[in-house]
Each structure stands twice: as structure tokens, then as C-alpha cells.
Design an enzyme around this catalytic site. Structure first.
Site, PDB file in Angstrom:
ATOM      1  N   LYS A  14       0.851  -1.197   0.000  1.00 27.45           N
ATOM      2  CA  LYS A  14       0.000   0.000   0.000  1.00 27.45           C
ATOM      3  C   LYS A  14       0.882   1.242   0.000  1.00 27.45           C
ATOM      4  CE  LYS A  14      -3.232   2.614   2.929  1.00 27.45           C
ATOM      5  NZ  LYS A  14      -3.924   2.660   4.238  1.00 27.45           N
TER       6      LYS A  14
ATOM      7  N   ASP B 148      -2.304  10.415   3.839  1.00 32.48           N
ATOM      8  CA  ASP B 148      -3.723  10.086   3.931  1.00 32.48           C
ATOM      9  C   ASP B 148      -4.443  11.078   4.835  1.00 32.48           C
ATOM     10  OD1 ASP B 148      -6.205   8.907   3.910  1.00 32.48           O
ATOM     11  OD2 ASP B 148      -5.666   7.324   5.341  1.00 32.48           O
TER      12      ASP B 148
ATOM     13  N   LYS C 242      -9.917  13.060   8.332  1.00 29.68           N
ATOM     14  CA  LYS C 242      -9.466  12.610   9.643  1.00 29.68           C
ATOM     15  C   LYS C 242      -9.401  13.790  10.617  1.00 29.68           C
ATOM     16  CE  LYS C 242      -6.360   8.938   7.942  1.00 29.68           C
ATOM     17  NZ  LYS C 242      -6.902   7.790   8.683  1.00 29.68           N
TER      18      LYS C 242
ATOM     19  N   ASP D  63     -12.030   7.362   3.773  1.00 23.19           N
ATOM     20  CA  ASP D  63     -10.860   7.072   4.600  1.00 23.19           C
ATOM     21  C   ASP D  63     -10.549   5.579   4.644  1.00 23.19           C
ATOM     22  OD1 ASP D  63      -8.699   7.678   6.198  1.00 23.19           O
ATOM     23  OD2 ASP D  63      -9.844   7.633   8.061  1.00 23.19           O
TER      24      ASP D  63
ATOM     25  N   GLU E 187      -9.439   3.907   2.181  1.00 23.31           N
ATOM     26  CA  GLU E 187      -8.918   4.033   0.819  1.00 23.31           C
ATOM     27  C   GLU E 187      -7.874   2.987   0.458  1.00 23.31           C
ATOM     28  OE1 GLU E 187      -5.539   5.044   2.904  1.00 23.31           O
ATOM     29  OE2 GLU E 187      -7.591   5.619   3.337  1.00 23.31           O
TER      30      GLU E 187
ATOM     31  N   ARG F 104      -7.751  -0.217   0.832  1.00 25.70           N
ATOM     32  CA  ARG F 104      -8.318  -1.391   0.149  1.00 25.70           C
ATOM     33  C   ARG F 104      -8.730  -1.059  -1.283  1.00 25.70           C
ATOM     34  NH1 ARG F 104     -12.708  -1.597   4.838  1.00 25.70           N
ATOM     35  NH2 ARG F 104     -10.902  -0.623   5.794  1.00 25.70           N
TER      36      ARG F 104
END
Length: 490
Positions: free
Chosen positions: A263, A268, A275, A345, A347, A349
Site C-alpha cells: 500500500k 492520507d 481525519k 478514509d 482508501e 483497500r
């Protein structure tokens, strides 16, 4: 730091700046300390001055009959508790002493102590521990604190195991180099370590090691592959996405490769599902899965391992903007399956699923994805074990066993079919979240839908990839687990 072996085991005559010998609590001398202590002075010191707690050191100068400039007693803790983990901690303390004392070299006798390990494994762990302890981040410091460089270090060994020890030294150095490469990528700020930067690092590996071939696909090429799920995460960022493919061929083309998928979310924010601001700076570590597989690739190439390895990294930022994917949007993955994005969030996967579909073209022996995927895994396992999910129990157990050998531990988690029901959607083939209960499990269930064509395992490293607080920084886990898995297999 250059590691060597020293087969001259006349310990009194060894000429070195520092000779390190092991001693135990309760006044027990190690094997070499016993051989050296012809006068009984060391025994007296242990009883009166030094408790020999694990990792503690005591420096003795001008010891009668010893040609080494310093005799350094290294605490090994209680003799009954001495184990490989203690061996690693002891060698970490040895490196700390050398650097603090501005010594360029030293000799360890600790491999002489009895331990339930082969010579290769003991040397591998000792060298790995010292190599990892030698890492220091300086890239973005205007005036980095100068540290003293240890240039060479030797282990005393008998001639009959010298070959095995040398092999362990090579493996330990390569693993430490891979872990430190992973840590460096993880520690870099997101304004430097962008998807483009990761692509450049992949190309640099290919230049350094002839067996590595690298492709870095840009946005148009990703679009041509119809990776709609991956692109939905990249939609809100001004940084262009990259899909990185590295192939290492160390065996015949007939041998099926192991495929590692990392990943690569270089930062993020959570996207539109933003977040909280507290500790969001740590989301630069959301690409530690990518950093891990980079580190494994470097180690494998350095060892010239006789295997075939493929590394896939979907790299992007996850940012909020007018172009960003919104909760409720439906996207189409490379596999053709549609996904309702209930939370932007979740994301990781979304980018991994397209990479897992891409992995099919390599006809893999096994596919292992590595991701800082869920906070839920931290609730389950804390910061101790990496979570392992798999559609093949044998593969899961091989990874768990490798983690135990490497002291980079993992724990198998359930992947029962009943959890799949939580991913139902009224508007797509599946939703990208299944609610808070069992969150790490439903995330793995989501990925499993794209990994039906091969043996697959998922490593959730959200709890083990980095440390917070005063020791904040990337850990380099689980590079050593994956390398041990490959060493055991090939």
C-alpha cells in the site's frame, strides 16, 4: 560498517580497541569471561559492582594479561532466560557503546555463548540488530547531530562454523539494509516522498541491481488498465498517481514468482471523510506497506536469492478537493466489480484491490499484500503482532512461523465467510466498509474478493510499522518476517 570473523580465539592476546564478553546476573560468568578470568577478578566485580542486567555494559581498562585496550562486560540478564532476543539487545548495546565512546572498531565474543540457535541464525540476528541500531535520520535536518561511524566489527568464532557465521553476517547486513531503506522511505515527509518519488526509488533499485526490472506506470497507463478503484483515491490530489512494477528474476522463468503488494498512500488525509487533525502528521507513514516491499526487494537483490519476486505498489495521495471521490460514489474496479465508497478514509483497500487483480497475470506462487490498513488491528493486537489474514492456512502459518524465527511476530486472524455479509450494498457489488465491529476482518474480506485466483495473504501492519511518541519513526517491520519467509522457502 564492515563485519568480519576472528578465528584467533586466544582471547588474552586479541588486540582491539574493545573486547566484548558476556556475563550473566547473579555473578555468573559467560564462557569467554570464564576463560579470561584466570585471577578471579571478574567474578569479584560481578558480585560487587555489576549486576549484569540485559544490555548494560561495564568498561574495564588495563586488565592484567589482556592485550585489548578495553574489556567491556556486557550484561546478558539471567542465564536461564538468555535467548536470541537477548542476543540482539546485547549487540544493540554494544553498538551504542562504540558510538558513544567514538571507537571505530571492536570484537564481540557473544556468539560463543550457548544459545538454542544455529551459527548462521545467531550471526544474522546479531548483525541485523547492530545494522538497524546504526540507522539515523538526517535528511531534513539543517544541522544533524554528528554521530561517530563504526568502521569494522568482528565476531570470534571457531573455524568449524566460520562459513555458517559468514553466511549469517551477509544475511544480517542485507536485512538491516532493507529495513533501514524501509525506515528511510517511511520517515521522509510527504512533500518529499510523493508517488513520483517512490517511482524514482524503484528505478534507482533497478540501476543498482541488474536482476531488477522496473516499470513505473503513469495516470494514462493506469486508466488504460481500467483501475477505476485505484484512480478514485487519487482523484482529489494534485500529485499524479504511479503504479510501480518491479520484477526480480533469480531463478528460471519456469519458477512461479512470489508477488508482494504494498500500500503506497504517501499521505492520507482521509479524503472527504477527513481525519481529525490530531496526529494526522503520522499519516505520512501510510505508505509503509510500499516501503516494506521496497525493503524486501532490496534485501533479496543484495543476497542474490534464487527466487523470482514481483513487487507491485499502487502509489497515491488521498486528499480532499473538488475533484475528490465522495461518500456514496460508486466506482468500478479493474476486476469489473463495482464498489460503493461509503467512507473515503477506507482508501487502502481501494488501491490494493486493483493491484491484486493485476497480480493475476504473473501466475503467482503466492501473493502477499502489506498495508497499514486499519486502526482496528491495533485494537485487536496492539503494537506487538502484525495481523495475518489468508485464504490459505498453510501460507498463513508459514508467515507466522517466519515471524517467530525473525522476532518480527505476527498473529493469524479469522477470515470466516460470515463476515462478508457486512460488505453488502444496495447500489454496488459491495461496500468498501463493513462497520466498526471486526473492522480489520471486514477489510481483509473486501480484499479477499479480488484474490480468488491464487494463494493470498494480507498483512495488516498499522500497529507495527511505526512508533509514536519520543521514539517516533518507522520500524522497518515486517521486512525481516518476509525475508525469513523467502529464505525458508528458497
Amino acid at each position: 560498517m564492515q563485519f568480519t570473523t576472528q578465528t584467533n580465539r586466544s582471547f588474552h592476546q586479541l588486540k582491539t580497541a574493545a573486547l566484548f564478553v558476556g556475563v550473566f546476573e547473579e555473578g555468573q560468568l559467560g564462557q569467554v569471561a570464564t576463560a579470561i578470568d584466570t585471577t578471579g577478578d571478574l567474578k569479584k566485580i560481578l558480585k560487587k559492582e555489576f549486576k549484569a542486567e540485559l544490555g548494560r555494559t561495564l568498561v574495564l581498562r588495563q586488565v592484567k594479561g589482556i592485550q585489548a585496550e578495553r574489556l567491556v562486560l556486557v550484561g546478558l540478564g539471567k542465564k536461564d532466560n538468555y535467548n536470541p532476543k537477548a542476543l540482539m539487545k546485547a549487540h544493540t548495546s554494544i553498538l551504542d557503546y562504540l558510538k558513544q565512546s567514538s571507537l571505530t572498531e571492536g570484537v564481540s565474543t557473544l556468539l560463543e555463548e550457548e544459545i538454542i540457535l544455529g551459527a548462521t541464525e545467531a550471526a544474522r540476528l546479531a548483525v541485523r540488530a547492530m545494522g538497524v541500531a546504526d540507522y539515523q535520520y538526517t535528511t531534513t535536518l539543517s544541522k544533524p547531530t554528528p554521530t561517530f561511524a563504526v568502521k569494522k566489527f568482528a565476531f570470534t568464532v571457531s573455524k568449524d562454523i566460520e562459513k555458517e557465521v559468514k553466511q549469517g553476517i551477509s544475511e544480517g547486513q542485507a536485512i538491516a539494509n532493507g529495513m533501514n531503506f524501509t525506515r528511510q522511505l517511511g520517515n521522509l515527509p510527504a512533500n518529499i516522498c510523493t508517488p513520483t518519488y517512490l517511482g524514482e526509488q524503484a528505478k534507482s533499485l533497478a540501476k543498482e541491481f541488474a536482476r531488477i526490472k522496473t516499470q513505473v506506470l503513469d495516470k494514462k497507463q493506469i486508466e488504460a488498465l481500467k483501475m477505476g478503484s485505484f484512480l478514485s483515491v487519487a482523484a482529489g490530489s494534485d500529485q499524479p498517481p504511479r503504479f510501480i512494477v518491479m520484477q526480480y528474476q533469480g531463478a528460471s522463468k519456469k519458477q512461479k514468482p512470489v508477488v508482494l503488494v504494498g500500500k503506497g498512500v504517501t499521505f492520507d488525509t482521509g479524503g472527504i471523510s477527513l481525519k481529525p487533525g490530531l496526529n494526522m502528521d503520522e499519516m505520512k507513514y501510510d505508505m509503509c506497506g510500499a516501503a516494506t516491499v521496497f525493503g524486501v526487494m532490496r534485501t533479496v537483490a543484495e543476497l542474490d536469492l534464487k527466487c523470482n519476486l514481483v513487487v507491485l505498489v499502487p502509489a497515491t495521495e488521498n486528499m480532499p478537493s473538488g475533484h475528490a471521490t465522495k461518500p456514496g460514489d460508486v466506482v468500478t474496479s479493474m476486476s469489473g466489480q463495482t464498489i460503493e465508497v461509503l467512507n473515503t478514509d477506507a482508501e487502502g483497500r481501494l488501491i490494493l484491490c486493483d493491484a491484486l487483480t493485476y497480480a493475476e497475470r504473473f501466475n503467482p506462487e503466492a501473493v502477499i499484500d502489506v498495508a497499514t490498513l486499519t486502526g482496528a488491528i491495533i485494537i485487536s493486537l496492539g503494537h506487538i503482532h502484525t495481523g495475518v489474514f489468508a485464504n490459505d492456512d498453510e501460507l498463513a502459518q508459514e508467515l507466522v512461523a517466519a515471524g517467530k524465527r525473525a522476532y518480527d511476530t505476527a498473529w493469524q486472524m479469522p477470515l470466516d465467510e460470515v463476515y462478508q455479509e457486512r460488505l453488502k450494498s444496495n447500489f454496488a457489488d459491495m461496500a468498501n466498509i463493513g462497520g466498526s465491529p471486526g473492522g480489520s476482518i471486514t477489510a481483509a474480506c473486501f480484499l479477499s474478493r479480488f484474490a480468488k485466483a491464487y494463494r493470498w495473504a494480507h498483512l495488516d501492519i498499522a500497529g507495527t510499522a511505526w512508533d509514536s511518541g519520543a521514539s517516533k519513526g518507522a520500524t522497518g517491520r515486517p521486512v525481516s518476517l518476509l525475508v525469513d519467509y523467502l529464505l525458508g522457502k528458497y
